[in-house]
Motif scaffolding. Structure first.
Motif, PDB file in Angstrom:
ATOM      1  N   VAL A 224      -6.877   0.070  11.950  1.00  0.00           N
ATOM      2  CA  VAL A 224      -6.643   1.491  11.684  1.00  0.00           C
ATOM      3  C   VAL A 224      -5.536   1.695  10.653  1.00  0.00           C
ATOM      4  O   VAL A 224      -5.633   2.579   9.796  1.00  0.00           O
ATOM      5  CB  VAL A 224      -6.306   2.232  12.995  1.00  0.00           C
ATOM      6  N   LYS A 225      -4.508   0.867  10.705  1.00  0.00           N
ATOM      7  CA  LYS A 225      -3.375   1.043   9.797  1.00  0.00           C
ATOM      8  C   LYS A 225      -3.577   0.299   8.478  1.00  0.00           C
ATOM      9  O   LYS A 225      -3.633   0.911   7.408  1.00  0.00           O
ATOM     10  CB  LYS A 225      -2.093   0.562  10.473  1.00  0.00           C
ATOM     11  N   THR A 226      -3.714  -1.015   8.541  1.00  0.00           N
ATOM     12  CA  THR A 226      -3.753  -1.821   7.316  1.00  0.00           C
ATOM     13  C   THR A 226      -5.077  -1.675   6.578  1.00  0.00           C
ATOM     14  O   THR A 226      -5.104  -1.338   5.385  1.00  0.00           O
ATOM     15  CB  THR A 226      -3.493  -3.301   7.649  1.00  0.00           C
ATOM     16  N   VAL A 227      -6.185  -1.922   7.280  1.00  0.00           N
ATOM     17  CA  VAL A 227      -7.495  -1.773   6.641  1.00  0.00           C
ATOM     18  C   VAL A 227      -7.715  -0.315   6.246  1.00  0.00           C
ATOM     19  O   VAL A 227      -8.258  -0.017   5.180  1.00  0.00           O
ATOM     20  CB  VAL A 227      -8.614  -2.266   7.575  1.00  0.00           C
ATOM     21  N   GLY A 228      -7.260   0.603   7.102  1.00  0.00           N
ATOM     22  CA  GLY A 228      -7.400   2.024   6.788  1.00  0.00           C
ATOM     23  C   GLY A 228      -6.678   2.410   5.515  1.00  0.00           C
ATOM     24  O   GLY A 228      -7.206   3.160   4.682  1.00  0.00           O
ATOM     25  N   LYS A 229      -5.456   1.907   5.321  1.00  0.00           N
ATOM     26  CA  LYS A 229      -4.712   2.202   4.093  1.00  0.00           C
ATOM     27  C   LYS A 229      -5.436   1.653   2.871  1.00  0.00           C
ATOM     28  O   LYS A 229      -5.494   2.309   1.821  1.00  0.00           O
ATOM     29  CB  LYS A 229      -3.305   1.603   4.177  1.00  0.00           C
ATOM     30  N   PHE A 230      -5.965   0.458   3.005  1.00  0.00           N
ATOM     31  CA  PHE A 230      -6.730  -0.122   1.901  1.00  0.00           C
ATOM     32  C   PHE A 230      -7.888   0.793   1.513  1.00  0.00           C
ATOM     33  O   PHE A 230      -8.150   1.024   0.326  1.00  0.00           O
ATOM     34  CB  PHE A 230      -7.254  -1.500   2.303  1.00  0.00           C
ATOM     35  N   LEU A 231      -8.586   1.343   2.503  1.00  0.00           N
ATOM     36  CA  LEU A 231      -9.742   2.189   2.224  1.00  0.00           C
ATOM     37  C   LEU A 231      -9.341   3.527   1.611  1.00  0.00           C
ATOM     38  O   LEU A 231     -10.073   4.082   0.790  1.00  0.00           O
ATOM     39  CB  LEU A 231     -10.544   2.416   3.509  1.00  0.00           C
ATOM     40  N   VAL A 232      -8.190   4.067   2.008  1.00  0.00           N
ATOM     41  CA  VAL A 232      -7.696   5.292   1.364  1.00  0.00           C
ATOM     42  C   VAL A 232      -7.442   5.018  -0.116  1.00  0.00           C
ATOM     43  O   VAL A 232      -7.812   5.802  -0.994  1.00  0.00           O
ATOM     44  CB  VAL A 232      -6.409   5.797   2.048  1.00  0.00           C
ATOM     45  N   LEU A 233      -6.825   3.888  -0.387  1.00  0.00           N
ATOM     46  CA  LEU A 233      -6.514   3.512  -1.767  1.00  0.00           C
ATOM     47  C   LEU A 233      -7.778   3.191  -2.563  1.00  0.00           C
ATOM     48  O   LEU A 233      -7.861   3.468  -3.764  1.00  0.00           O
ATOM     49  CB  LEU A 233      -5.578   2.296  -1.759  1.00  0.00           C
ATOM     50  N   ALA A 234      -8.787   2.635  -1.893  1.00  0.00           N
ATOM     51  CA  ALA A 234      -9.971   2.122  -2.590  1.00  0.00           C
ATOM     52  C   ALA A 234     -11.068   3.160  -2.794  1.00  0.00           C
ATOM     53  O   ALA A 234     -12.048   2.880  -3.488  1.00  0.00           O
ATOM     54  CB  ALA A 234     -10.543   0.934  -1.815  1.00  0.00           C
TER      55      ALA A 234
ATOM     56  N   TYR B 184       0.827  -1.203   0.000  1.00  0.00           N
ATOM     57  CA  TYR B 184       0.000   0.000   0.000  1.00  0.00           C
ATOM     58  C   TYR B 184       0.868   1.262   0.000  1.00  0.00           C
ATOM     59  O   TYR B 184       0.566   2.245  -0.685  1.00  0.00           O
ATOM     60  CB  TYR B 184      -0.906   0.029   1.235  1.00  0.00           C
ATOM     61  N   ASP B 185       1.954   1.239   0.790  1.00  0.00           N
ATOM     62  CA  ASP B 185       2.793   2.429   0.940  1.00  0.00           C
ATOM     63  C   ASP B 185       3.428   2.863  -0.380  1.00  0.00           C
ATOM     64  O   ASP B 185       3.675   4.054  -0.597  1.00  0.00           O
ATOM     65  CB  ASP B 185       3.895   2.177   1.974  1.00  0.00           C
ATOM     66  N   ILE B 186       3.713   1.902  -1.246  1.00  0.00           N
ATOM     67  CA  ILE B 186       4.311   2.235  -2.541  1.00  0.00           C
ATOM     68  C   ILE B 186       3.424   3.212  -3.305  1.00  0.00           C
ATOM     69  O   ILE B 186       3.912   4.128  -3.983  1.00  0.00           O
ATOM     70  CB  ILE B 186       4.540   0.951  -3.369  1.00  0.00           C
ATOM     71  N   VAL B 187       2.121   3.043  -3.182  1.00  0.00           N
ATOM     72  CA  VAL B 187       1.177   3.922  -3.873  1.00  0.00           C
ATOM     73  C   VAL B 187       0.825   5.144  -3.026  1.00  0.00           C
ATOM     74  O   VAL B 187       0.737   6.266  -3.537  1.00  0.00           O
ATOM     75  CB  VAL B 187      -0.114   3.153  -4.229  1.00  0.00           C
ATOM     76  N   LEU B 188       0.641   4.943  -1.726  1.00  0.00           N
ATOM     77  CA  LEU B 188       0.112   6.011  -0.883  1.00  0.00           C
ATOM     78  C   LEU B 188       1.152   7.061  -0.486  1.00  0.00           C
ATOM     79  O   LEU B 188       0.806   8.239  -0.331  1.00  0.00           O
ATOM     80  CB  LEU B 188      -0.514   5.413   0.384  1.00  0.00           C
ATOM     81  N   ASN B 189       2.404   6.676  -0.310  1.00  0.00           N
ATOM     82  CA  ASN B 189       3.405   7.662   0.112  1.00  0.00           C
ATOM     83  C   ASN B 189       3.533   8.820  -0.883  1.00  0.00           C
ATOM     84  O   ASN B 189       3.522   9.992  -0.477  1.00  0.00           O
ATOM     85  CB  ASN B 189       4.758   6.985   0.339  1.00  0.00           C
ATOM     86  N   PRO B 190       3.651   8.555  -2.195  1.00  0.00           N
ATOM     87  CA  PRO B 190       3.680   9.679  -3.149  1.00  0.00           C
ATOM     88  C   PRO B 190       2.382  10.482  -3.136  1.00  0.00           C
ATOM     89  O   PRO B 190       2.397  11.705  -3.315  1.00  0.00           O
ATOM     90  CB  PRO B 190       3.889   8.985  -4.503  1.00  0.00           C
ATOM     91  N   TYR B 191       1.257   9.802  -2.921  1.00  0.00           N
ATOM     92  CA  TYR B 191      -0.040  10.481  -2.868  1.00  0.00           C
ATOM     93  C   TYR B 191      -0.087  11.462  -1.701  1.00  0.00           C
ATOM     94  O   TYR B 191      -0.515  12.616  -1.858  1.00  0.00           O
ATOM     95  CB  TYR B 191      -1.142   9.436  -2.744  1.00  0.00           C
ATOM     96  N   PHE B 192       0.358  11.032  -0.523  1.00  0.00           N
ATOM     97  CA  PHE B 192       0.331  11.915   0.643  1.00  0.00           C
ATOM     98  C   PHE B 192       1.290  13.099   0.474  1.00  0.00           C
ATOM     99  O   PHE B 192       1.016  14.201   0.951  1.00  0.00           O
ATOM    100  CB  PHE B 192       0.689  11.135   1.909  1.00  0.00           C
TER     101      PHE B 192
END
Length: 355
Positions: A169-179, A96-104
């Motif tokens: 909060v961390k893992t499922v939460g990241k999935f939901l940010v991405l989804a 997830y971080d590979i996609v979300l870190n640049p997004y944030f």
């Protein structure tokens, strides 16, 4: 396809036991990168589909009372399961971080994600929730006190070792940010139906986990944004009847799992009688008929909605209009999951739907 073919030896009837699951987890962890790198034709089952099907079969057959000495193999089986789930979760988070870190780093509330959420993303997470639910009541005996201690604890939202709150909060939460508004449509009827089936299954399992955790008052925003963002992302329908089997499945876990939150029934009732109807009522309103509130009037625990963000709360509003916004899945800063200093503007208005 070598790794997938080799996986088949773990997907046999003879392996449908706790020992079989332990070996399967160990194999999946050690070959995780290979699984992720292999491309499968859209109309074929992925390696994760095979693992998921296997875990579903095992769920009905595992005898949680089987003595540890009868499980076979060497070493501490409880520790093996815990460590394997920890490793799987860490690898999913990194994906997830590979996609979300640049997004944030963009700090833009109008940015799109760099890639769509695929069926494999859902099955990756389903593997984790399936294994967690299968072993939810797992206990190990303390050598000194001889007292049985639960292996999988609620824990703290920001702890490093695997804990249920942190996983949500961390893992499922990241999935939901991405989804958020970001699921791929394959255009293949059979595959799209399977995708919808997995999404509904994931919703059921995560809702149970959320309801079965004791949330502190300061953690309420994470619990509420998890629920609302899951409803928003899964988008099962606009009528409450579309969610009937969801609640039936959630409640069925209360018959399978021993360690239950004393408030689990209350949580399910509140969701069914208040949260879900309120969400569906809001969802059906025309945008022009929705009630808006300026950020300057936002109070603690007000939950706001933006199409590109989903549901979130505002922690700090700065004089320049930039805000620190909070929700499950955002970067961990000290003890909070917060996206800091995001430009939103003084005149930005977001919908408040739940207080």
């Amino acid at each position: 396809m070598g790794k997938i073919n080799h996986l088949s030896k773990y997907l046999t009837a003879e392996s449908e036991s706790k020992e079989g699951v332990d070996k399967l987890l160990e194999y999946v962890v050690s070959n995780w990168t290979s699984f992720q790198d292999q491309e499968v034709a859209p109309n074929q089952e992925t390696s994760n589909d095979l693992v998921l099907d296997f875990l579903q079969k095992v769920e009905a057959k595992v005898d949680k009372e089987t003595p540890k000495e009868d499980l076979g193999g060497e070493g501490n089986q409880e520790s093996l399961i815990f460590t394997s789930l920890q490793k799987l979760t860490d690898r999913v988070n990194k994906k997830y971080d590979i996609v979300l870190n640049p997004y944030f780093k963009k700090k833009s509330i109008t940015s799109d994600q760099d890639r769509k959420v695929e069926i494999q993303d859902v099955t990756n997470l389903l593997i984790l929730t399936e294994v967690l639910l299968m072993h939810y009541d797992l206990e190990e005996v303390d050598e000194d006190s001889k007292i049985a201690i639960k292996v999988f604890l609620d824990g703290k939202i920001n702890q490093k070792p695997f804990g249920i709150k942190n996983f949500l909060v961390k893992t499922v939460g990241k999935f939901l940010v991405l989804a958020n508004n970001n699921f791929i449509v394959y255009g293949d009827k059979e595959l799209d139906e399977k995708f919808d089936k997995y999404k509904k299954q994931l919703l059921c399992e995560v809702l149970f986990l959320i309801f079965n955790v004791s949330w502190l008052p300061k953690e309420r925003t994470y619990k509420n944004t998890l629920i609302l963002n899951f409803l928003q992302c899964m988008n099962l329908g606009d009528e409450i009847d579309a969610y009937g089997d969801v609640m039936s499945k959630v409640l069925s876990y209360t018959q399978k799992i021993k360690n239950l939150n004393p408030s689990i029934v209350k949580e399910c009732t509140t969701f069914h009688e208040r949260t879900l109807p309120q969400y569906l009522e809001w969802k059906q309103l025309e945008i022009k008929d929705r009630t808006f509130k300026q950020l300057g009037y936002v109070e603690d625990y007000n939950i706001l909605f933006a199409k590109k963000l989903g549901f979130f709360t505002v922690d700090t509003i700065q004089s320049n209009g930039n805000s620190d916004i909070v929700r499950a899945g955002y970067p961990l800063v000290e003890e909070h999951f917060v996206w800091e200093n995001v430009p939103m503007g003084d005149k930005t208005k977001k919908k408040v739907i739940y207080q």
